[in-house]
Design an enzyme around this catalytic site. Structure first.
Site, PDB file in Angstrom:
ATOM      1  N   GLU A 418       0.652  -1.371   0.036  1.00 54.30           N
ATOM      2  CA  GLU A 418       0.061  -0.070  -0.026  1.00 54.30           C
ATOM      3  C   GLU A 418       0.955   1.374   0.022  1.00 54.30           C
ATOM      4  O   GLU A 418       0.610   2.157   0.704  1.00 54.30           O
ATOM      5  CB  GLU A 418      -0.856   0.031   1.318  1.00 54.30           C
ATOM      6  CG  GLU A 418      -1.981  -1.330   1.077  1.00 54.30           C
ATOM      7  CD  GLU A 418      -2.985  -1.359   2.054  1.00 54.30           C
ATOM      8  OE1 GLU A 418      -3.122  -0.268   3.160  1.00 54.30           O
ATOM      9  OE2 GLU A 418      -4.007  -2.060   2.268  1.00 54.30           O
ATOM     10  N   GLU A 526      -3.991  -8.921  -0.100  1.00 53.72           N
ATOM     11  CA  GLU A 526      -4.383  -8.886   1.201  1.00 53.72           C
ATOM     12  C   GLU A 526      -5.915  -8.627   1.106  1.00 53.72           C
ATOM     13  O   GLU A 526      -6.339  -8.016   0.234  1.00 53.72           O
ATOM     14  CB  GLU A 526      -3.670  -7.722   1.904  1.00 53.72           C
ATOM     15  CG  GLU A 526      -4.286  -7.235   3.223  1.00 53.72           C
ATOM     16  CD  GLU A 526      -3.634  -6.103   3.825  1.00 53.72           C
ATOM     17  OE1 GLU A 526      -2.365  -6.043   3.655  1.00 53.72           O
ATOM     18  OE2 GLU A 526      -4.183  -5.356   4.445  1.00 53.72           O
TER      19      GLU A 526
END
Length: 833
Positions: A418, A526
């Site tokens: 991220e 994820e």
């Protein structure tokens, strides 16, 4: 005569498979001195540390404190203190070691470490997760006292989005070798040809010559099987120039290969032997596994030619009440629990893992995504690694790949999670001078043919640079990253350096992935982020609780617990069942890494203080499975499963939703006190069945059947008042090595021996014998008592005490007591090997 010949043969095989060990790699973790505070003079050899605390490593000083909102790490960082700490150790090397080369290897220090020997500065490493080495040789005194001093600075907080721990929290090794030796992480073993019938094993060996003259040696590479038998051998003469590292490539060709897989993780090892003038001067072992794999854009992941869905979890590095201090048994226990669930994959979120984790994943069969960074130049926390990234990213990433690239369990490298550079948050004109030069200098060195034709943002160039570093060191595995921007405009995607596209969440883009990424491969790096507290239930179970309303909007409720039904999740996530339904159904989804396998310290979403640890885990912080564990077990394994919940202690007449996870059966029938409440069958794409039942105390029983025959039955009984304590150990025998652990579960039972599921009694633990209580836990994310205290309230009826051996064998007796309850004892045998 035949017996004599046989003995000669056995001796010959043993002598071939266990070459003389000239290299000494000594455990350097005992009898350090520690001081929590700062003193610039502590780096000097003659400094008086007589009042410092004596301890063994690995050590995490933060976990020893009570949790508090006043700690600057904030609940997001675990609500525990950081600070500055010093470690010192005195040691003596025998005069016979003079002429040898001596290194100290640190597996990891969190963070900002500075190391001295005998007052001489060896160096600094800011990264808290990376392994590194220093050469002690020029500064050592042989036959006299030497002093290592280490300063650890974890004072600037917050510097992490989760609990980091503080100190020399991983293992330390003292390595003594000949001046001509295999270099640090100096072998690289690949299998360019691998099949069930044969394999070609390529071994690249880096040999360091620290002398001031060239050296002629012979290099042997020996392949040994899992039983310790020598299979193949190759040798080559090598000349290494003075003060240089020589690189030699050798090839072994193996017939009848025993392939490594998740179900049969067979390990070979390569023994490197260096000889000079007929004498062995160095040996070095490299465990390896032989396997071949591929990712396909339509068919997903295959291992050794067979389709395998990656059923993985993300995990942070802490071990609950042990904190960040590495313990091999603590890691092994986590992996055993996950393996029993059917898990076959681990994502090292979001940093380089401890070497022990990867060793265990090799031996136990996990598909590992090894992750390097949680941020690049753009920070996520006020004092995080972004401040060091421009200067250190090349060194840190290189050291990670060199350390880990021989592990067969690693199938992917992740260069980031991220990363904020997915978007145009950082443009060339907003970079500081150092950062701008870093990116532009790299762009100038690239072969223009490797750059996509379209103009690239500096963020894309940075992604390309990191991927290029990885591929230069290990071209055998694909590069990916965990992305929460799933559009093709993502600068990391635009670099075209990602060999597998990694999506974090955004499940609405999974099914039609190829519409936007026509020729790409997909892995769910994820997902889910469902919220659960073990043993706590919010009804009705078919109502969905999405907490918080938005990621940046504070959320609170009177009770800081989440529902153990699969009916709570964050707004960017989904339920466990919704995630698995999609991953299971679509072949182009290579697999998934669920957030998370275990609860972890810090990031107590959706709450804030007094919460101080996560609610995301399939398993709680103490290591107790939550109910959804059995949904995965019913889907991810072939073993018969029938899990009935919740408990059966409620208010009379209260409507209770009863769920059952099951497999290998057509139906489940539920009974209350012998009376049938009906049969239920899962419809397509369903993973549980449910009844809504008015509570009456007694016995709830479920029976699963296939073709009319019973497969399993499960009972839950209403418990009465707590009467006594029951203790159960995961292992009643442990090694007397000063490191091994036994995890002992404490529960209370009523007069009939039925566990009381709602009990919250305070357990006080004490110990006699050659052991020590190193932690207690209960899985409650709101418990503010230090996890090192020998007492713990039960949470949803359970707590755990962790007992560690000493180096003296014998009997260990753990006692648990609580007001108004009969005490309980359990005996553990600590055995010397």
């Amino acid at each position: 005569m035949k017996v004599f010949c046989g003995l000669i043969l056995i001796f010959t095989l043993l002598s071939c498979s266990t070459p003389e060990k000239i290299r000494d790699r000594a455990d350097f973790t005992e009898n350090w001195k520690f001081y929590l505070g700062d003193d610039a003079l502590a780096s000097q050899s003659e400094y008086d540390d007589s009042q410092w605390r004596v301890l063994n490593l690995p050590h995490d000083w933060s976990i020893e404190s009570d949790f508090s909102l006043s700690n600057p790490a904030t609940p997001g960082g675990g609500a525990l203190p950081g600070g500055i700490g010093w470690y010192r150790k005195e040691f003596t090397l025998d005069k016979s070691s003079q002429g040898k080369t001596v290194y100290i290897d640190f597996d990891g220090i969190y963070w900002n470490s500075t190391v001295w020997v005998n007052g001489h500065l060896l160096g600094e490493r800011p990264n808290g997760y990376i392994s590194f080495r220093y050469d002690l040789t020029p500064y050592l005194k042989f036959g006299e006292k030497n002093t290592i001093a280490v300063r650890v600075d974890n004072s600037q907080q917050p510097n992490s989005r989760w609990y980091s721990g503080s100190g020399i929290y991983r293992n330390v090794w003292l390595v003594t070798v000949d001046p001509v030796h295999v270099d640090y992480n100096g072998t690289y073993v690949t299998t360019p040809v691998a099949s069930k019938d044969s394999a070609e094993i390529k071994i690249v060996t880096n040999i360091r010559n620290v002398t001031d003259t060239s050296q002629a040696i012979e290099l042997y590479s020996i392949l040994v099987d899992a039983d310790g038998r020598e299979i193949l051998q190759v040798k080559a003469p090598v000349n290494i120039a003075a003060s240089q590292v020589g690189i030699t490539e050798q090839v072994l060709k193996l017939q009848q290969t025993h392939l490594w897989s998740v179900d049969d993780p067979y390990m070979y090892k390569v023994i490197t032997r260096i000889t000079q003038d007929g004498k062995t001067i160095d040996t070095y072992e490299t465990p390896i596994g032989i396997r071949f794999f591929s990712f396909d854009k339509d068919k997903g992941f295959s291992l050794n030619g067979e389709s395998v869905k990656i059923k993985g979890v993300c995990n942070h590095h802490d071990l609950g009440c042990l904190g960040s201090a590495v313990n091999t048994r603590g890691i092994e226990r986590q992996l055993e629990i996950l393996k029993a669930m059917g898990c076959n994959g681990i994502r090292t979120s979001h940093n380089p893992p401890a070497p022990e984790l990867l060793d265990l994943c090799d031996k136990m069969g996990f598909i590992v995504m090894d992750e390097a960074f949680d941020m690049w130049r753009k920070k996520k926390s006020p004092y995080d690694y972004s401040q060091y990234f421009p200067e250190w990213h090349e060194r840190d990433l290189t050291d990670l790949i060199l350390r880990d690239r021989n592990h067969p369990s690693i199938f992917m490298w992740s260069i980031g999670n991220e990363i904020l550079e997915q978007w145009s948050h950082i443009d060339a004109d907003t970079l500081d001078l150092q950062q701008a030069n870093m990116v532009l200098n790299f762009a100038n060195t690239l072969d223009k043919k490797t750059i996509p034709s379209k103009d690239l943002h500096v963020n894309s160039l940075l992604a390309l640079k990191l991927a290029d570093i990885v591929k230069e060191l290990d071209p055998t595995r694909p590069v990916t990253s965990g992305n929460n921007e799933t559009e093709p405009s993502n600068h990391i995607f635009r670099s075209e350096a990602m060999e597998i596209i990694g999506f974090n969440y955004h499940e609405n883009n999974w099914v039609n992935f190829h519409e936007k990424f026509p020729d790409q491969k997909l892995i769910i790096t994820e997902s889910t982020s469902a919220l659960m507290s073990r043993g706590y239930y919010i009804m009705p179970s078919d109502s969905m609780n999405i907490w918080p309303e938005r990621w940046d909007k504070p959320f609170d409720r009177p009770v800081h617990q989440c529902s153990s039904y699969d009916n709570s999740h964050v707004p960017w996530g989904t339920t466990h069942e919704d995630t698995w339904r999609m991953v299971k159904k679509y072949d182009h989804i290579s697999g998934v890494y669920i957030w998370t396998g275990f609860d972890y310290l810090g990031e107590p979403t959706p709450f804030w203080w007094p919460s101080r640890s996560s609610y995301f885990g399939i398993i709680d912080l103490a290591g107790f499975p939550k109910d959804v564990y059995y949904m995965y077990q019913s889907e991810w394994t072939d073993k018969d499963v029938l899990h009935l919940f919740p408990h059966w202690n409620w208010e009379e007449g209260q409507l209770v939703d009863v769920w059952a996870y099951y497999n290998n059966a057509d139906e489940v029938e539920l009974y209350l006190n012998g009376q049938s409440l009906g049969k239920r069958t899962k419809k397509d794409d369903e993973f549980h069945v449910c009844w809504r039942v008015p509570f009456n105390k007694g016995t709830l029983k479920a029976v699963s059947r296939k073709n009319g025959k019973e497969v399993l039955s499960r009972e839950i009984k209403t418990a009465g008042k707590p009467v006594s304590i029951r203790l159960t150990a995961d292992r009643n025998r442990i090694a007397a090595d000063g490191k091994d652990l036994s995890f002992i579960t404490a529960e209370v039972v009523d007069a009939e021996g039925i566990v009381v599921p709602t009990a919250d009694n305070l357990m006080k633990f004490s110990l006699e014998g050659n052991g020590v209580i190193v932690g207690t836990d209960n899985g409650d994310p709101t418990d503010s008592l230090s996890l090192k205290k020998p007492e713990r309230r039960l949470f949803s009826g359970k707590a755990v005490a962790v007992v560690q051996s000493t180096k003296k064998g014998g009997k260990i007796v753990l006692k648990a007591s609580s007001d108004n309850l009969e005490s309980s004892f359990i005996e553990i045998s600590s055995e010397r090997k």
